[in-house]
Scaffold this motif. Structure first.
Motif, PDB file in Angstrom:
ATOM      1  N   ASP A 284      38.972  38.073   3.688  1.00  0.00           N
ATOM      2  CA  ASP A 284      38.600  39.280   2.946  1.00  0.00           C
ATOM      3  C   ASP A 284      39.381  39.361   1.635  1.00  0.00           C
ATOM      4  OD1 ASP A 284      36.986  40.057   5.157  1.00  0.00           O
ATOM      5  OD2 ASP A 284      38.774  40.813   6.168  1.00  0.00           O
ATOM      6  N   ARG A 285      40.637  38.911   1.656  1.00  0.00           N
ATOM      7  CA  ARG A 285      41.444  38.909   0.441  1.00  0.00           C
ATOM      8  C   ARG A 285      40.837  37.992  -0.625  1.00  0.00           C
ATOM      9  NH1 ARG A 285      46.645  40.963   0.695  1.00  0.00           N
ATOM     10  NH2 ARG A 285      47.316  41.705   2.744  1.00  0.00           N
ATOM     11  N   ARG A 286      40.270  36.888  -0.190  1.00  0.00           N
ATOM     12  CA  ARG A 286      39.667  35.945  -1.144  1.00  0.00           C
ATOM     13  C   ARG A 286      38.465  36.574  -1.830  1.00  0.00           C
ATOM     14  NH1 ARG A 286      38.805  32.900  -4.649  1.00  0.00           N
ATOM     15  NH2 ARG A 286      38.239  30.705  -4.598  1.00  0.00           N
ATOM     16  N   MET A 287      37.637  37.266  -1.069  1.00  0.00           N
ATOM     17  CA  MET A 287      36.493  37.961  -1.652  1.00  0.00           C
ATOM     18  C   MET A 287      36.960  39.056  -2.612  1.00  0.00           C
ATOM     19  SD  MET A 287      33.111  38.380  -1.718  1.00  0.00           S
ATOM     20  CE  MET A 287      32.311  37.834  -0.203  1.00  0.00           C
ATOM     21  N   THR A 288      37.963  39.808  -2.177  1.00  0.00           N
ATOM     22  CA  THR A 288      38.491  40.873  -3.032  1.00  0.00           C
ATOM     23  C   THR A 288      39.079  40.305  -4.310  1.00  0.00           C
ATOM     24  OG1 THR A 288      39.054  42.102  -1.010  1.00  0.00           O
ATOM     25  CG2 THR A 288      39.985  42.898  -3.078  1.00  0.00           C
ATOM     26  N   ALA A 289      39.801  39.190  -4.188  1.00  0.00           N
ATOM     27  CA  ALA A 289      40.417  38.566  -5.362  1.00  0.00           C
ATOM     28  C   ALA A 289      39.365  38.164  -6.384  1.00  0.00           C
ATOM     29  CB  ALA A 289      41.240  37.359  -4.939  1.00  0.00           C
ATOM     30  N   HIS A 290      38.218  37.701  -5.911  1.00  0.00           N
ATOM     31  CA  HIS A 290      37.148  37.338  -6.844  1.00  0.00           C
ATOM     32  C   HIS A 290      36.696  38.552  -7.652  1.00  0.00           C
ATOM     33  CE1 HIS A 290      33.486  35.624  -8.497  1.00  0.00           C
ATOM     34  NE2 HIS A 290      32.841  36.682  -8.030  1.00  0.00           N
ATOM     35  N   VAL A 291      36.505  39.672  -6.961  1.00  0.00           N
ATOM     36  CA  VAL A 291      36.076  40.882  -7.667  1.00  0.00           C
ATOM     37  C   VAL A 291      37.152  41.326  -8.654  1.00  0.00           C
ATOM     38  CG1 VAL A 291      35.290  43.261  -7.398  1.00  0.00           C
ATOM     39  CG2 VAL A 291      34.698  41.554  -5.665  1.00  0.00           C
TER      40      VAL A 291
END
Length: 489
Positions: A284-291
């Protein structure tokens, strides 16, 4: 979770509880000054400095979340969205072997007060009765825009979400874990926030554990420990980060994403590689980091010659079409002047009013395994979030890097106070350190009690602090050593 009422209080605490909050901050500040004195004159310098820094970070998080955070929903809850402007929301639930919880989960999606929605459930190769239960739910709800997709082979949560993204038509995604269930008005509130600010790219809600009030004090003990942690992590940590529109992790339990912010990234995320191999854990952190690291696409409003974020969506035929958000931009010039720019990047927010019940491990063995997976994901995210957080507002970026660094130092501090110093004859430093750990737990416990009057779960917070300090600390090292092991067991 339909038993939860709509949460529309515009004032979090009464004046008496606000006064106690001020006393909490004063206590943290007093302990901080005491630690400075003890570090100079009494205890080990290294441990003392680390202890000072922990209190400094605690004070900053509480101060910002208390005095700067305001729920984004409360800023717009009284505004109405024209019926023609309401966006379609795609609620996506990836599931594997969740026969005990899937009915409640899907029913909470069906019961959403927001009507313009589609529900997509991806059965990721379940081997229990999950598939049959999903088909039964579909048969009983023929009038609901519900789609069940059964995958023959399990590809993991990320690839299940990717499969859903290929058939979804919504302008907003709601990703929810299959052992969770959301409040009936969660989607409606999320849409209100997204509609009010075209720069919001992601939004996460407030999680509480399902069995938090079941049985006596020792019943569901681990679940209640996780409940008070989840509550505090949301309101304090995410609340402080949300002030700067820079929440570092949108929880997998329930988070909302603007399609334009993640659609092109999902295939890459689903096939993420790390250290030369596929990284299978759903980060989930990876997805958030992209945003956090990307800016909204731009369109030109010809009438004003100003740029706004475009929100491309898909029609039923799969062709791109103009979003209703674009049509409403010319009416939002007045609002946009007051919004935080965050250097033009997407905003990532937290709303205390968007509620979700979360499923958590009930045994120590399963809890440890979960925490190891999470720490592997945390290590993976360091190479994503760590490389981009400097783009966010300076204060929250410094706080992020500060906290991250302290996590890697903590094993040394714990080992020093538990093993080395007692063997060397220094008992004062370990006692002071232990007292500081309990103090932190009690601060969060009182904070929980203030926000949840009548809820006795505040008693569990010091226990969780001890668990986190003396057990969780070592899991980061183990996760780093076994980072290439992709098994869930």
């Amino acid at each position: 979770m339909s038993n939860l009422p709509k949460f529309t209080k515009t004032k979090e605490l009464d004046n008496k509880r606000w006064f106690v909050r001020a006393l909490l901050l004063s206590a943290v500040l007093a302990i901080l000054c005491t630690k400075v004195f003890l570090t100079i004159y009494v205890i080990d310098m290294g441990v003392g400095i680390y202890s000072i820094l922990t209190s400094f970070v605690l004070f900053n998080i509480l101060f910002i979340s208390y005095f700067r955070y305001r729920d984004p929903y409360l800023k717009v809850f009284d505004k109405r969205i024209p019926e023609n402007d309401k966006p379609l929301v795609s609620i996506v639930v990836p599931v594997k072997n969740e026969e005990a919880d899937i009915s409640t989960c899907i029913q909470s999606c069906i019961d959403q007060t927001y009507q313009k929605k589609e529900i997509i459930v991806i059965d990721d190769g379940s081997t229990d009765r999950t598939g049959d239960i999903l088909d039964s739910i579909k048969d009983k709800n023929k009038s609901v825009n519900l789609r069940i997709v059964h995958l023959k082979e399990s590809g993991g949560k990320k690839k299940a979400i990717e499969a859903a993204s290929k058939i979804a038509h919504g302008e907003i995604y709601a990703f929810m874990d299959s052992d969770c269930d959301m409040a009936v008005d969660a989607t409606e509130k999320a849409v209100q926030i997204f509609y009010s600010d075209s720069q919001v790219g992601a939004l996460t809600g407030h999680g509480r554990v399902k069995n938090r009030h079941v049985g006596g004090f020792w019943d569901h003990f681990l679940e209640k420990l996780q409940d008070v942690y989840a509550d505090g992590a949301c309101r304090a940590q995410k609340g402080a980060e949300s002030v700067f529109s820079s929440v570092s992790c949108c929880a997998g339990s329930l988070s909302f994403y603007r399609r334009a912010a993640v659609q092109d990234f999902i295939p890459q995320w689903a096939r993420d590689r790390f250290l030369g191999m596929e990284f299978k854990f759903a980060t989930d952190r990876r997805m958030t980091a992209h945003v956090l690291s990307t800016r909204p696409p731009k369109i030109i409003n010809k009438s004003t010659n100003e740029q706004y974020a475009a929100v491309p969506i898909l029609s039923v035929a799969g062709m791109t079409k103009r979003s209703t958000y674009e049509n409403s931009f010319e009416n939002k010039d007045e609002e946009s002047k007051t919004k935080q720019d965050v250097n033009g990047y997407w905003k990532v927010l937290y709303s205390q009013n968007i509620r979700v019940n979360i499923g958590v491990p009930s045994t120590l063995d399963s809890l440890i395994k979960q925490q190891v997976r999470w720490r592997k994901s945390f290590i993976r995210s360091l190479f994503a979030a760590g490389g981009i957080f400097w783009k966010r507002p300076l204060y929250v970026a410094l706080l992020y890097y500060f906290q991250t660094s302290m996590k890697f130092i903590r094993p040394y501090i714990v080992a020093t106070t538990v093993v080395y110093m007692p063997l060397a004859g220094d008992f004062i430093t370990p006692v002071v350190w232990f007292a500081g750990v309990l103090f932190t737990g009690m601060i969060y416990a009182v904070d929980f009690r203030l926000r949840n009057p009548g809820d006795r779960n505040w008693l569990y917070r010091p226990f969780f602090t001890l668990l986190s300090t003396y057990i969780y600390t070592w899991l980061l090292i183990y996760a780093a050593i076994t980072i290439k092991k992709s098994g869930w067991r």
